[in-house]
Scaffold this motif. Structure first.
Motif, PDB file in Angstrom:
ATOM      1  N   ILE A   1      60.666  20.567  29.251  1.00 15.33           N
ATOM      2  CA  ILE A   1      60.900  20.292  30.665  1.00 15.33           C
ATOM      3  C   ILE A   1      60.049  21.150  31.598  1.00 15.33           C
ATOM      4  CG2 ILE A   1      62.645  20.552  32.477  1.00 15.33           C
ATOM      5  CD1 ILE A   1      64.544  19.071  30.698  1.00 15.33           C
ATOM      6  N   PRO A   2      60.003  22.484  31.390  1.00 15.09           N
ATOM      7  CA  PRO A   2      59.141  23.265  32.288  1.00 15.09           C
ATOM      8  C   PRO A   2      57.680  22.812  32.212  1.00 15.09           C
ATOM      9  CG  PRO A   2      60.393  24.711  30.819  1.00 15.09           C
ATOM     10  CD  PRO A   2      60.745  23.322  30.457  1.00 15.09           C
ATOM     11  N   ILE A   3      57.220  22.486  30.977  1.00 15.37           N
ATOM     12  CA  ILE A   3      55.821  22.058  30.821  1.00 15.37           C
ATOM     13  C   ILE A   3      55.607  20.739  31.551  1.00 15.37           C
ATOM     14  CG2 ILE A   3      54.097  21.314  29.131  1.00 15.37           C
ATOM     15  CD1 ILE A   3      55.485  23.289  27.150  1.00 15.37           C
ATOM     16  N   ALA A   4      56.550  19.813  31.362  1.00 13.21           N
ATOM     17  CA  ALA A   4      56.425  18.514  32.018  1.00 13.21           C
ATOM     18  C   ALA A   4      56.488  18.666  33.534  1.00 13.21           C
ATOM     19  CB  ALA A   4      57.530  17.584  31.535  1.00 13.21           C
ATOM     20  N   ALA A   5      57.348  19.560  34.010  1.00 12.99           N
ATOM     21  CA  ALA A   5      57.476  19.759  35.455  1.00 12.99           C
ATOM     22  C   ALA A   5      56.165  20.284  36.022  1.00 12.99           C
ATOM     23  CB  ALA A   5      58.615  20.734  35.748  1.00 12.99           C
ATOM     24  N   LEU A   6      55.563  21.211  35.276  1.00 13.24           N
ATOM     25  CA  LEU A   6      54.296  21.777  35.721  1.00 13.24           C
ATOM     26  C   LEU A   6      53.221  20.688  35.733  1.00 13.24           C
ATOM     27  CD1 LEU A   6      53.042  24.387  36.582  1.00 13.24           C
ATOM     28  CD2 LEU A   6      52.465  24.862  34.196  1.00 13.24           C
TER      29      LEU A   6
ATOM     30  N   ARG B   1      68.675  31.176  36.042  1.00 17.59           N
ATOM     31  CA  ARG B   1      69.399  31.438  34.802  1.00 17.59           C
ATOM     32  C   ARG B   1      68.888  32.663  34.037  1.00 17.59           C
ATOM     33  NH1 ARG B   1      68.703  27.434  31.621  1.00 17.59           N
ATOM     34  NH2 ARG B   1      67.130  26.505  32.932  1.00 17.59           N
ATOM     35  N   GLY B   2      68.220  33.558  34.684  1.00 15.79           N
ATOM     36  CA  GLY B   2      67.860  34.782  33.982  1.00 15.79           C
ATOM     37  C   GLY B   2      66.674  35.489  34.606  1.00 15.79           C
ATOM     38  N   GLU B   3      66.582  36.788  34.331  1.00 13.81           N
ATOM     39  CA  GLU B   3      65.559  37.617  34.952  1.00 13.81           C
ATOM     40  C   GLU B   3      64.161  37.201  34.511  1.00 13.81           C
ATOM     41  OE1 GLU B   3      68.224  38.798  33.318  1.00 13.81           O
ATOM     42  OE2 GLU B   3      69.415  39.241  35.083  1.00 13.81           O
ATOM     43  N   PHE B   4      64.019  36.812  33.223  1.00 17.26           N
ATOM     44  CA  PHE B   4      62.683  36.454  32.760  1.00 17.26           C
ATOM     45  C   PHE B   4      62.211  35.147  33.384  1.00 17.26           C
ATOM     46  CE2 PHE B   4      63.552  39.692  29.600  1.00 17.26           C
ATOM     47  CZ  PHE B   4      62.330  40.349  29.597  1.00 17.26           C
ATOM     48  N   LYS B   5      63.157  34.300  33.737  1.00 17.17           N
ATOM     49  CA  LYS B   5      62.775  33.074  34.424  1.00 17.17           C
ATOM     50  C   LYS B   5      62.285  33.399  35.834  1.00 17.17           C
ATOM     51  CE  LYS B   5      65.045  29.716  31.654  1.00 17.17           C
ATOM     52  NZ  LYS B   5      65.970  30.497  30.814  1.00 17.17           N
ATOM     53  N   VAL B   6      62.882  34.431  36.443  1.00 21.29           N
ATOM     54  CA  VAL B   6      62.398  34.875  37.749  1.00 21.29           C
ATOM     55  C   VAL B   6      60.951  35.325  37.609  1.00 21.29           C
ATOM     56  CG1 VAL B   6      62.645  36.627  39.549  1.00 21.29           C
ATOM     57  CG2 VAL B   6      64.681  35.557  38.577  1.00 21.29           C
ATOM     58  N   LEU B   7      60.680  36.068  36.545  1.00 20.81           N
ATOM     59  CA  LEU B   7      59.319  36.568  36.315  1.00 20.81           C
ATOM     60  C   LEU B   7      58.352  35.389  36.141  1.00 20.81           C
ATOM     61  CD1 LEU B   7      57.703  39.177  35.896  1.00 20.81           C
ATOM     62  CD2 LEU B   7      58.165  38.972  33.449  1.00 20.81           C
ATOM     63  N   ALA B   8      58.760  34.409  35.336  1.00 23.71           N
ATOM     64  CA  ALA B   8      57.892  33.254  35.091  1.00 23.71           C
ATOM     65  C   ALA B   8      57.646  32.487  36.387  1.00 23.71           C
ATOM     66  CB  ALA B   8      58.536  32.340  34.041  1.00 23.71           C
ATOM     67  N   ALA B   9      58.699  32.303  37.178  1.00 23.33           N
ATOM     68  CA  ALA B   9      58.541  31.565  38.432  1.00 23.33           C
ATOM     69  C   ALA B   9      57.626  32.327  39.384  1.00 23.33           C
ATOM     70  CB  ALA B   9      59.912  31.337  39.078  1.00 23.33           C
TER      71      ALA B   9
END
Lengths: 365, 553
Positions: free
Chosen positions: A26-31, A294-302
């Motif tokens: 999903i993240p890949i497709a969204a990108l 849903r998590g700190e690492f997702k904040v980093l990725a975003a």
């Protein structure tokens, strides 16, 4: 929900489990979807989108591009966390921008006036901008905890106020020349940079903050209190978790982080106080926190994603005559695709041919 | 089990031959990952009967009803309505098929009038149904457009008035719903169903929110519906309602039909045994226990409710170690506010609260938690737990500082502790990382009891701890409260169920309009007098003091 189109029946149902292709796909497709839409927009305004995309990706992947992305990530990560922490407590901090300006003004004031030697000056700027940011966001936090005044309104208004205060502060400070900005900070106040890049010591602050926030959210009493309060404030209060501690605490931490972001921008990048030195970091931070919910690492990725979009579009602005407003378009599309992706993550479509009821075999009771 | 199997077959045989049933569900099977919620269930309801549906939480009642309403689709099995094979894929299709449900939580809009609520979503277009325009606008987008542009409430109103008359339902049609009593709101829900020409009405625990008087009125209405030929499914945990009001009853356990019985032929004990699969002890042993020192001393307590209206009106109350004090009364008489004050979560407006001799009046909730007060609130999902967090996070909620400090969080220890609680209190869950909201009501209540009781409290407040849960869980929760009493804890039990109060309490008080109007040791308590106090706040003057003493044990 059920729809019938022709001979097919389409249902929407909640997913009971999430296979890997959903989790990572999903993240890949969204990108990918965001990129495609951005390219369509480019074509529509007469740009060769493939060439532009090529330049954009090359820029992002180049060492210089990476360095700029990191520079950009410093304020975005700090501001993103500043929104993320109150969000985990069920609160909306729209005031990261206020903290950024508060921190920036403080950094400039200390950097211009304080008669301190180099290293001490930098430490004073870091502490000062953090403290001022924390104090500023204490206001919406306290108003919410004490009188239940909506924190969205107060923190948003605080941001607008701080943008104006920044203009006024520039007027009060000594000016260097005719440009509308303050004089330069003392040489010792400028954050040291990695040679050949604009990466300044603010990156250490951002990394350290990220580690501390991660530990706080996952390995401390306060993190547990924040999450329980955010998921059911009544149950949490009944268990003795203090509303004042959680609401004011998350806002003050958010203020400290956004204050640092502002201080680092002024002392690390601009070297002087300029008008609107935060190009909407406080608002981009909301999108970052939402995608990273849903998590700190997702904040980093975003954070990385939004920084890369900014740097990438900046690179094609001149070479391919793309208006810079494409950054906003791109960011908006990214947000939309990720929100849509969240829906796909939670629900699945079930498409099957319509069956005549009598065709099915009767099942023995 | 062999015996059960026999019963099922027998039942299937008898109902297979049945023809007149309005609803027939045949071999309904529904699987969820790791669990078969409905295992080949067959179930019939005739027109003109009240059919009870019994089963513990998690026995498969809700799944079966959700299938009937098109919220779930069955993996196997068929549904026949009025003899015709039907597929129901959405609540709209269920409504079209004449099936209606009155949910436990009403689906009404407070700011609309009764008529507007009833008509909502089922408005007619302004054209006669048999005219050309009427036909065109009967279905599809045209209907949507026309019906949202017009408010043709006059015809609707006439139809509703006719229904009220026909079924003897008394509601003020022009009032806004928020002005109505709970019982009246429920009647609006029933009218909503009748307005949509329901032929089968499902009532999901309809009396859970009603006072005894309102319950009686409700059953009068239901009987009227039955007389008029409607089929009624009554889902309830209250066995006496089943035996008093239903014609037949189907009992589910673990996703299977244990049997369908004529209600006349069985007793409450039989039904309970069918439900739980073993004999249920309704009479728990409450052996003598030594009453210890005072743990709670409330004097002259006053408090307001959320609207700022005085709800607790000068209450004096003591609770000692090793005793259960039961508060009887219809809810809404200040019990909720009193318990909230005692848990430290509601501000008092007068009087004092002492716990273990320490004055904690208007101290924050944490002081109460730290001074050995445990609180089992009546609302398990909104107040007692955090439904979107795991069992682990919920289990340690009151004592999380034993696992966490400013710089550390011992997840492993917390998980161990949760596992222990889940095992000890028989909380049925796939695993401890499941969200608490996914547990059935009874199991969530067990988890909350586990959390509150295992911390060796001095004082436990249990506000309606057995409301809305199945008999097995009720029995279990009552027994753990009695056990806790034996360990020397003082317990304050609030319940609307007078039998429950009389059965487990050492002392009984009755609350009426915010005041304590009656106190007695339960051994000397007069049931009749208590009933009068609950209803009117005072014993009837004519009552003889020598009225029969009710045996408590």
């Amino acid at each position: 929900m059920r729809y019938t189109i022709g001979n097919y029946e389409i249902r929407l149902r909640k997913r009971t489990e999430q296979p890997p292709y959903i989790k990572y796909g999903i993240p890949i497709a969204a990108l990918a979807g965001s990129v495609v839409v951005a390219m369509v927009v480019m074509e529509a305004i007469g740009t060769n989108s493939i060439a532009a995309m090529y330049t954009l990706v090359t820029r992002i992947l180049s060492p210089g591009g990476m360095a700029e992305i990191i520079v950009r990530m410093i304020p975005l990560l700090l501001a993103g966390l500043a929104v993320y922490i109150p969000m985990r407590a069920g609160l909306w901090n729209i005031g990261a921008g206020a903290g950024i300006y508060g921190g920036g003004i403080t950094a400039a004031a200390i950097g211009i006036y304080a008669p301190l030697p180099g290293p001490l000056l930098i430490i004073a700027i870091i502490l000062g901008s953090a403290i001022v940011g924390g104090l500023l966001l204490f206001i919406p936090g306290y108003l919410r905890a004490r009188w239940d005044i909506n924190e969205i309104l107060t923190s948003l208004l605080l941001t607008f106020g701080m943008i104006q205060l920044n203009e006024y502060a520039i007027l009060l400070m000594p000016a260097e020349d005719v440009t509308h900005s303050s004089a330069s900070l003392q040489a010792g106040a400028i954050f040291p940079r990695l040679p050949g890049t604009r990466i300044h010591i603010g990156v250490a602050l951002a990394v350290l903050s990220f580690v501390v926030v991660y530990a706080m959210m996952n390995r401390s009493k306060f993190g547990y209190e924040i999450k329980m309060f955010g998921s059911n404030a009544t149950a949490a209060s009944h268990a003795g978790i203090s509303k004042y501690k959680v609401v004011i605490g998350t806002f003050v931490i958010g203020g400290i982080l956004s204050g640092l972001a502002g201080g680092a921008e002024v002392a690390g990048i601009h070297g002087r106080l300029v008008p609107e030195f935060s190009p909407g970091y406080g608002f981009t931070a909301i999108a970052i926190a939402l995608i990273g919910m849903r998590g700190e690492f997702k904040v980093l990725a975003a954070t990385f994603l939004f920084a890369a979009v900014y740097i990438g579009v900046a690179s094609i602005e001149l070479t391919h005559a793309v208006p810079f407003a494409l950054v906003d378009v791109f960011e908006a599309v990214v947000i939309l695709f990720f929100v849509a992706g969240e829906a796909i993550r939670q629900f699945e479509l079930d498409i099957k041919p319509v069956q005549d009821v009598d065709d099915t075999e009767a099942v023995p009771a | 089990m062999a015996e059960d199997q026999g019963q099922i077959n027998q039942n299937t045989v008898t109902s297979m031959g049945e023809t007149g049933a309005f609803l027939r569900m045949r071999g309904i099977t529904k699987r969820f990952p790791g669990v078969v919620a409905n295992d080949s269930i067959s179930f019939d309801v005739r027109s003109g009967e009240i059919h009870g549906l019994l089963g513990e939480n998690g026995a498969g009642k809700s799944t079966l009803m959700k299938i009937l309403f098109g919220l779930y689709s069955q993996d196997e099995g068929e549904i026949y309505i009025d003899g015709e094979r039907s597929t129901i894929d959405s609540p709209q299709e269920a409504t079209d098929a004449g099936i209606a449900m009155v949910h436990q939580h009403f689906m009404l809009i407070p700011r609309l009038t009764v008529v507007e609520n009833i008509v909502l979503g089922a408005r007619e277009t302004p054209f006669a149904a048999d005219s050309l325009l009427g036909k065109l606008s009967h279905k599809g987008p045209l209907k949507g457009i026309l019906s949202s542009l017009t408010t043709n409430l006059e015809d609707a109103r006439r139809k509703i008035e006719r229904l009220c008359e026909e079924y003897g339902i008394d509601v003020d049609l022009d009032k806004q719903v928020w002005e109505l009593e709970v019982g009246e709101q429920q009647r609006v829900e029933i009218l909503k169903a009748l307005y949509r020409d329901a032929e089968l009405l499902v009532l999901d625990e309809p009396t859970a929110v009603l006072s005894p008087k309102e319950s009686d009125d409700l059953f009068e209405t239901i009987n009227e519906l039955k007389e008029e030929g409607l089929a009624v499914i009554l889902i309830t945990h209250k066995l006496h309602e089943i035996t008093a009001h239903t014609d037949r009853t189907t009992v589910l356990r673990d996703g299977n039909v244990i049997g369908t019985v004529d209600t006349d032929s069985v007793t409450e004990d039989d039904l309970a045994e069918m439900m739980v699969g073993r004999e249920v002890l309704f009479d728990l042993d409450r052996d003598q226990n030594t009453r210890g020192e005072k743990v709670v001393d409330v004097s002259g307590l006053y408090a307001d409710d959320d609207r700022g209206i005085q709800a607790v009106n000068g209450v004096d109350l003591e609770v000692h170690k090793g005793e259960i004090v039961g508060i009887a009364g219809v809810s809404g008489n200040g019990q909720a506010q009193l318990t909230e004050c005692l848990a430290g979560v509601r501000e008092t407006t007068g009087g004092t609260i002492e716990i273990n001799g320490i004055d904690l009046t208007n101290e924050p909730p944490l002081s109460y938690v730290k001074n050995g007060v445990s609180y089992i609130p009546s609302d398990r999902y909104e107040v007692g737990s955090s439904p979107n967090r795991s069992l682990v996070d919920n289990a340690i909620l009151k004592d999380y500082d034993e696992f966490a400090t400013t710089t550390s969080f011992d997840r492993e220890a917390a998980r161990e502790y949760t596992k222990q609680l889940v095992e000890e209190y028989d909380v049925r869950t796939p695993d401890i990382d499941t969200h608490a909201g996914k547990l059935s009501g009874g199991n969530l209540q067990k988890l909350i009891c586990a959390r509150e009781l295992s911390r060796e409290p001095d004082f436990v407040i249990a506000d309606q701890p057995t409301r809305g849960i199945d008999v097995g869980a009720i029995e279990y929760i009552r027994s753990v409260l009695l056990e806790q009493r034996k360990k020397g804890t003082g317990i304050l039990l609030v319940s609307e169920d007078l039998d429950e109060v009389m059965q487990v309490s050492d002392r009984i008080v009755v609350m009426y309009e915010g005041e304590i109007v009656y106190r007695a040791d339960s051994d000397n308590a007069l049931r009749e007098v208590i009933g009068q106090c609950i209803a009117s706040g005072e014993p009837e003057a004519a009552t003889d003091a020598e009225a029969e003493v009710v045996e408590v044990e």
